[in-house]
Enzyme design. Structure first.
Site: not given
Length: 575
Positions: A94, A150
């Site tokens: 991610c 994130h």
């Protein structure tokens, strides 16, 4: 410099580029990266609205036009009417993919080479580095983000609204519950994670995140005048990342799927498809569509053991095999000159930065050290891609136990996890991750004995170098490292070159002050803006420093270490 190294570099620069079609100035000349390579042939009458849709953990085999068992009629139609990107690469997890999208730079140039940014780590996207939304703001765009961030949040300066977005609604950590927005970073370390701009967004519990984010997007479109100001909208869906949660209505069409994880996962993909249908309807309704560019991309490959599928590619999320880094992607736009086609041009997620800034009429030359290329002529007109190679990554903190295969002193330490694509060739060193070919999950449970039919059990133990001709062998079944030692040396030398441009790794230890219990049960920034970073908390790893100390044997410690490695290397639900 030893003789072996000098010879390899010489061969790379003198004959290697000829053999694999590489421009020797591609990386050395940063100004080349900032050129618009053919964009002068097309100028939009008005700056287009840019809609970027990013999904999470969607595998190569998890979209209808690759796999008819997955029902994505909207995505299939948009892709068929636009340009399918079938040689498009992302990163295996991610944070790396998101950082490269936002900055246009490889991980080795942002210090984010290792793993992901975890909730308690005092780390984020480098604050001195410009971002895509900042450049678009300078070009006169309104910029909004919805969904998963994130990219760190330990300081307010790290938040999306401080990195170029006018507004934000979403989650800051890597994984949250789709209904409660709870996020955990270990047993007993859980907190609420839904934020609006720079505040905790209470009162949304019970609303499924994919639907909530779609409602916010439609609200933004309804309130913005498309004629007065161009719009950049980053829609970063949490789906289809674990936990496997979906409204029951979306599960019913997949009731015949025996594997429960696959059934729930497919349902989550369908929720994304419906969300995109509602978003494209709103684009037309509110007058954006005719002057818009819609980009669809996954952030990394899927995890087969939680319902995803990268078949027939090798590997999975968290690995540098094709299943981890070959991305699902397409571009849909009325502004495309050549539509309804499949592009096999080599593209990478870093390319969106210069491409979109170029479309917006921005000045890419202000962003120094970009690793991406302006590929709009490639996508829109079918021209050749200016990109001829991709550095997938170099992670000096991830080393394979044992010795490398190169003679000492080596061109490259092959125990280091690294991967690079140059022309048709792909080289992997160290530990690329689990290299299995996992068939579609058609059985009730997995893994079963059937899984061993496609497992990589042919003596990979101790091996640290692999070479593939990806164009001729996209499934990575034929390792040519022993047959083509000349190509191995050339690509090792290329890794060595890139490594000389790398910045130190930033991977600081957890900070206990991040505990949500200290912040009314929510994940929020915990370091004050007036607080300076201490040398010991920067988490910068340098050669010869931060050596691990020997620890006493401890069964509980070993167990904790096991689960930590499981999270990092096998990419569990926390990633």
């Amino acid at each position: 410099m030893n003789a072996v190294y000098r010879f390899s570099v010489f061969s790379l620069l003198s004959i290697g580029y000829v053999s694999v079609g590489i421009n020797p100035n591609q990386v050395e000349d940063n100004e080349h990266n900032n050129k618009n390579d053919g964009t002068a042939t097309w100028e939009p009458k008005k700056r287009p609205h840019i809609i970027f849709i990013l999904t999470d953990d969607q595998g190569f085999n998890d979209i209808g036009y690759h796999n008819p068992s997955i029902q994505t009629p909207t995505l299939d139609k948009l892709a068929a009417e636009g340009v399918k990107l079938e040689n498009y690469y992302v990163q295996p997890i991610c944070t790396p993919s998101r950082s490269q999208l936002i900055t246009g730079r490889y991980q080795i140039h942002t210090g984010l080479q290792h793993s992901i940014i975890r909730p308690r780590q005092p780390s984020c996207l480098p604050l001195d580095m410009d971002t895509l939304p900042q450049r678009l703001q300078q070009a006169g765009y309104a910029t909004h983000m919805v969904g998963k961030w994130h990219l760190g949040f330990y300081r307010k300066a790290c938040l999306p609204t401080r990195r170029g977005f006018d507004s934000y609604l979403g989650s800051l950590t890597g994984s949250v519950d789709y209904y409660t927005y709870g996020s955990c970073d270990g047993p007993g370390l859980c907190g609420y994670d839904l934020h609006e701009d720079e505040s905790v967004a209470r009162g949304y519990g019970g609303k499924y995140s994919t639907l909530l984010y779609t409602q916010r997007v439609r609200k933004i479109l309804a309130s913005h005048d498309p004629a007065s100001q161009p719009l950049f909208l980053l829609i970063s869906f949490q789906a289809v990342h674990t936990p496997l949660q979906s409204p029951k209505a979306y599960i019913y069409p997949y009731r015949d799927m025996a594997n429960i994880a696959r059934r729930k996962y497919a349902a989550m993909v369908s929720t994304v498809d419906e969300a995109v249908r509602n978003i494209t309807y709103a684009l037309r309704k509110y007058g954006f569509y005719r002057n818009s560019v819609l980009v669809f991309s996954t952030d990394n490959g899927a995890q087969p053991f939680t319902g995803g599928s990268n078949w027939p590619l090798r590997g999975r999320k968290g690995t540098y095999w094709e299943g981890g880094v070959r991305g699902v992607g397409f571009v849909h736009s009325p502004l495309l000159r050549q539509k309804r086609r499949v592009s096999k041009a080599l593209l990478h997620i870093t390319d969106w930065f210069p491409t979109l800034v170029g479309l917006a009429g921005g000045n890419v030359s202000q962003s120094k050290g970009l690793d991406g290329y302006d590929v709009w002529p490639t996508i829109s007109e079918g021209k050749e891609s200016p990109r001829l190679e991709i550095l997938h990554n170099i992670d000096p903190l991830h080393r394979r136990s044992g010795q490398g295969t190169e003679p000492q002193p080596p061109v490259w330490d092959t125990t280091v996890q690294a991967a690079i694509r140059v022309g048709d060739w792909k080289l992997l060193t160290g530990d690329p991750g689990h290299g299995d070919w996992v068939p579609p999950q058609v059985l009730v449970t997995l893994p079963g004995s059937w899984w061993n039919l496609e497992r990589d059990t042919n003596g990979a133990t101790g091996k640290s170098v692999w070479l593939f001709n990806i164009t001729g062998d996209p499934y990575e079944r034929h390792d040519l490292s022993e047959k083509r030692p000349d190509m191995v040396k050339q690509l090792l030398a290329r890794l060595a070159f890139y490594n000389r441009t790398a910045v130190p790794v930033r991977f600081p230890p957890d900070d206990h002050r991040a505990n949500p219990d200290q912040h009314r049960g929510a994940w929020v920034p915990w370091v004050g803006e007036e607080e300076k970073e201490e040398e010991g908390s920067k988490g910068v790893y340098k050669k010869g420093r931060n050596k691990k100390k020997k620890k006493k044997k401890c069964k509980l410690c070993k167990l904790r270490s096991f689960f930590k490695n499981l999270n990092t290397r096998m990419m569990s639900n926390r990633i």
